[in-house]
Design a protein around this motif. Structure first.
Motif, mmCIF file in Angstrom:
data_model
loop_
_atom_site.group_PDB
_atom_site.id
_atom_site.type_symbol
_atom_site.label_atom_id
_atom_site.label_comp_id
_atom_site.label_asym_id
_atom_site.label_seq_id
_atom_site.Cartn_x
_atom_site.Cartn_y
_atom_site.Cartn_z
ATOM 1 N N LEU A 102 35.730 37.302 41.072
ATOM 2 C CA LEU A 102 36.878 37.311 40.101
ATOM 3 C C LEU A 102 38.243 37.230 40.900
ATOM 4 C CD1 LEU A 102 37.170 37.638 37.235
ATOM 5 C CD2 LEU A 102 37.696 40.088 37.552
ATOM 6 N N ALA A 103 38.438 37.881 42.072
ATOM 7 C CA ALA A 103 39.677 37.950 42.936
ATOM 8 C C ALA A 103 39.734 36.465 43.411
ATOM 9 C CB ALA A 103 39.354 38.937 43.875
ATOM 10 N N GLN A 104 38.821 35.956 43.788
ATOM 11 C CA GLN A 104 38.784 34.368 44.403
ATOM 12 C C GLN A 104 39.404 33.570 43.301
ATOM 13 O OE1 GLN A 104 35.232 33.372 46.444
ATOM 14 N NE2 GLN A 104 35.239 35.404 47.587
ATOM 15 N N ILE A 105 38.796 33.593 42.116
ATOM 16 C CA ILE A 105 39.005 32.676 40.989
ATOM 17 C C ILE A 105 40.643 32.719 40.786
ATOM 18 C CG2 ILE A 105 39.108 32.584 38.727
ATOM 19 C CD1 ILE A 105 36.177 33.476 38.530
ATOM 20 N N TYR A 106 41.350 34.032 40.904
ATOM 21 C CA TYR A 106 42.681 34.207 40.724
ATOM 22 C C TYR A 106 43.625 33.760 41.862
ATOM 23 C CZ TYR A 106 41.204 37.291 36.960
ATOM 24 O OH TYR A 106 40.388 37.877 35.652
ATOM 25 N N GLU A 107 42.830 33.765 43.000
ATOM 26 C CA GLU A 107 43.541 33.391 44.296
ATOM 27 C C GLU A 107 43.609 32.027 44.245
ATOM 28 O OE1 GLU A 107 43.202 33.844 48.975
ATOM 29 O OE2 GLU A 107 41.820 34.939 47.772
ATOM 30 N N ARG A 108 42.607 31.128 43.583
ATOM 31 C CA ARG A 108 42.729 29.800 43.606
ATOM 32 C C ARG A 108 43.912 29.373 42.365
ATOM 33 N NH1 ARG A 108 36.522 27.515 43.975
ATOM 34 N NH2 ARG A 108 36.155 28.244 46.291
ATOM 35 N N ARG A 109 44.101 30.251 41.703
ATOM 36 C CA ARG A 109 44.777 29.686 40.633
ATOM 37 C C ARG A 109 46.392 29.943 41.047
ATOM 38 N NH1 ARG A 109 42.314 32.399 34.917
ATOM 39 N NH2 ARG A 109 40.349 31.057 35.038
ATOM 40 N N GLY A 110 46.496 30.610 42.240
ATOM 41 C CA GLY A 110 47.962 30.706 42.787
ATOM 42 C C GLY A 110 48.311 31.951 42.976
ATOM 43 N N LYS A 112 48.462 35.644 45.414
ATOM 44 C CA LYS A 112 48.273 35.879 46.842
ATOM 45 C C LYS A 112 47.060 36.915 46.700
ATOM 46 C CE LYS A 112 53.163 36.039 48.035
ATOM 47 N NZ LYS A 112 54.587 37.125 48.614
ATOM 48 N N LYS A 113 46.341 36.700 47.967
ATOM 49 C CA LYS A 113 45.069 37.602 47.958
ATOM 50 C C LYS A 113 45.456 39.066 47.652
ATOM 51 C CE LYS A 113 41.398 37.665 51.252
ATOM 52 N NZ LYS A 113 40.691 37.537 52.417
ATOM 53 N N GLU A 114 46.142 39.518 47.957
ATOM 54 C CA GLU A 114 46.320 41.047 47.631
ATOM 55 C C GLU A 114 46.517 41.260 46.114
ATOM 56 O OE1 GLU A 114 48.070 39.589 49.967
ATOM 57 O OE2 GLU A 114 47.426 40.155 51.644
ATOM 58 N N THR A 115 47.399 40.399 45.586
ATOM 59 C CA THR A 115 47.648 40.442 44.212
ATOM 60 C C THR A 115 46.485 39.763 43.359
ATOM 61 O OG1 THR A 115 49.906 39.739 44.679
ATOM 62 C CG2 THR A 115 49.252 39.617 42.345
ATOM 63 N N ALA A 116 45.844 39.076 43.907
ATOM 64 C CA ALA A 116 44.598 38.496 42.953
ATOM 65 C C ALA A 116 43.583 39.573 42.916
ATOM 66 C CB ALA A 116 44.102 37.279 43.785
ATOM 67 N N GLU A 122 42.112 45.819 38.348
ATOM 68 C CA GLU A 122 42.584 46.338 36.989
ATOM 69 C C GLU A 122 42.080 45.689 35.788
ATOM 70 O OE1 GLU A 122 46.928 46.039 36.783
ATOM 71 O OE2 GLU A 122 46.983 46.833 38.534
ATOM 72 N N LEU A 123 41.605 44.597 35.782
ATOM 73 C CA LEU A 123 40.847 43.717 34.694
ATOM 74 C C LEU A 123 39.208 44.221 34.583
ATOM 75 C CD1 LEU A 123 41.956 40.093 34.699
ATOM 76 C CD2 LEU A 123 42.576 42.111 32.945
ATOM 77 N N THR A 124 38.832 44.562 35.842
ATOM 78 C CA THR A 124 37.445 45.008 35.793
ATOM 79 C C THR A 124 37.500 46.432 35.209
ATOM 80 O OG1 THR A 124 36.685 43.734 37.540
ATOM 81 C CG2 THR A 124 35.480 45.731 37.448
ATOM 82 N N GLU A 125 38.370 47.143 35.714
ATOM 83 C CA GLU A 125 38.199 48.546 35.118
ATOM 84 C C GLU A 125 38.660 48.657 33.378
ATOM 85 O OE1 GLU A 125 41.425 50.537 37.106
ATOM 86 O OE2 GLU A 125 40.342 50.850 38.935
ATOM 87 N N LYS A 126 39.426 47.761 33.127
ATOM 88 C CA LYS A 126 39.473 47.736 31.413
ATOM 89 C C LYS A 126 38.317 47.164 30.773
ATOM 90 C CE LYS A 126 42.320 45.996 27.899
ATOM 91 N NZ LYS A 126 43.578 45.082 27.680
ATOM 92 N N ASP A 127 37.862 45.880 31.222
ATOM 93 C CA ASP A 127 36.709 45.397 30.600
ATOM 94 C C ASP A 127 36.102 44.196 31.550
ATOM 95 O OD1 ASP A 127 34.679 44.366 29.106
ATOM 96 O OD2 ASP A 127 35.734 44.487 27.241
ATOM 97 N N ALA A 128 35.016 44.660 32.649
ATOM 98 C CA ALA A 128 34.634 43.707 33.376
ATOM 99 C C ALA A 128 33.966 42.488 32.998
ATOM 100 C CB ALA A 128 33.409 44.352 34.482
ATOM 101 N N LEU A 129 33.064 42.868 31.848
ATOM 102 C CA LEU A 129 32.280 41.598 31.224
ATOM 103 C C LEU A 129 33.273 40.712 30.648
ATOM 104 C CD1 LEU A 129 29.649 40.355 30.555
ATOM 105 C CD2 LEU A 129 29.503 41.663 28.570
#
Length: 233
Positions: A102-110, A112-116, A122-129
């Motif tokens: 999931l982090a790699q997906i966000y990283e590829r969308r632009g 930064k690695k830490e932000t991704a 945070e999204l996994t904690e809310k609703d991972a699925l």
């Protein structure tokens, strides 16, 4: 006032599912019924056989279109559900690997690695699925398959489209019927192309050219079949 709840109201993408099915159904109704009638008219000297063939084609076509649309979109739904269930299992068996993906997906969308990674956590904690369904599988409320909606839109629009050439058959002269059908069908297709383009926010000119060219080809080939068989009904 523009809010997160209404920002898509002025967009066209949320119409894509039912609009696709409706345009397909109406286009098929106009072209297939007109082509059928033209083929019969080319080999018939009376109105009754043309009407009979057209009504039979209209009923069978509408039911077939609705059933076919339901089956095909249901297959898409089944595939989506299978992938969702697979994702649910993967989240249970290898949550760390799924978080990294999931982090790699966000990283590829632009991002930064830490932000991704932070967004993924945070999204996994809310609703991972939900996060993986949306961002890994690409399934959301707009793109999600809706079999009933597609079947109703396709079947109803086929009926409306097919009724138009039937009206021509009922009122146009039997002599030269195929030419009357061809002329009115082109007119109907132009209206459909313009309406679909207007509803979907696309180019009206391009939609009209596309729909009339392919409609003409279908009707010409059908008329040729009638002439080739040359059966007087």
């Amino acid at each position: 006032m523009l809010t997160i709840d209404n920002y898509l109201d002025s967009h066209y993408i949320h119409r894509s599912n039912w609009l696709r099915a409706a345009v397909l159904g109406a286009n098929d109704g106009i072209i297939s019924i007109s082509s059928l009638a033209i083929g019969v008219a080319a080999a018939s000297a009376s109105r009754e056989p043309i009407i009979l063939a057209t009504v039979a084609g209209l009923v069978a076509g509408a039911l077939s279109m609705a059933a076919g649309e339901y089956v095909s979109v249901s297959s898409q739904t089944d595939t989506e559900r299978a992938d969702i269930e697979r994702e649910r299992l993967e989240l249970k068996e290898m949550p760390d690997e799924e978080l990294q993906i999931l982090a790699q997906i966000y990283e590829r969308r632009g991002l930064k690695k830490e932000t991704a990674m932070q967004v993924a956590i945070e999204l996994t904690e809310k609703d991972a699925l939900a996060a993986h369904i949306r961002d890994e599988l690409g399934i959301n409320e707009i793109s999600q398959a809706k079999p009933i909606q597609a079947a109703l839109a396709s079947g109803a629009s086929f009926t409306v489209g097919g009724i138009l050439p039937l009206l021509v058959i009922l009122f146009a002269p039997v002599t030269g019927m195929e030419y009357w059908l061809y002329g009115f069908t082109i007119f109907f297709l132009i209206l459909l192309g313009a309406t679909a383009a207007k509803t979907g926010g696309s180019s009206i000119k391009k939609a009209i050219i596309r729909i009339t060219v392919w409609g003409t080809i279908a009707m010409v080939l059908s008329a040729c079949v009638g002439y080739l068989f040359g059966v007087n009904v």
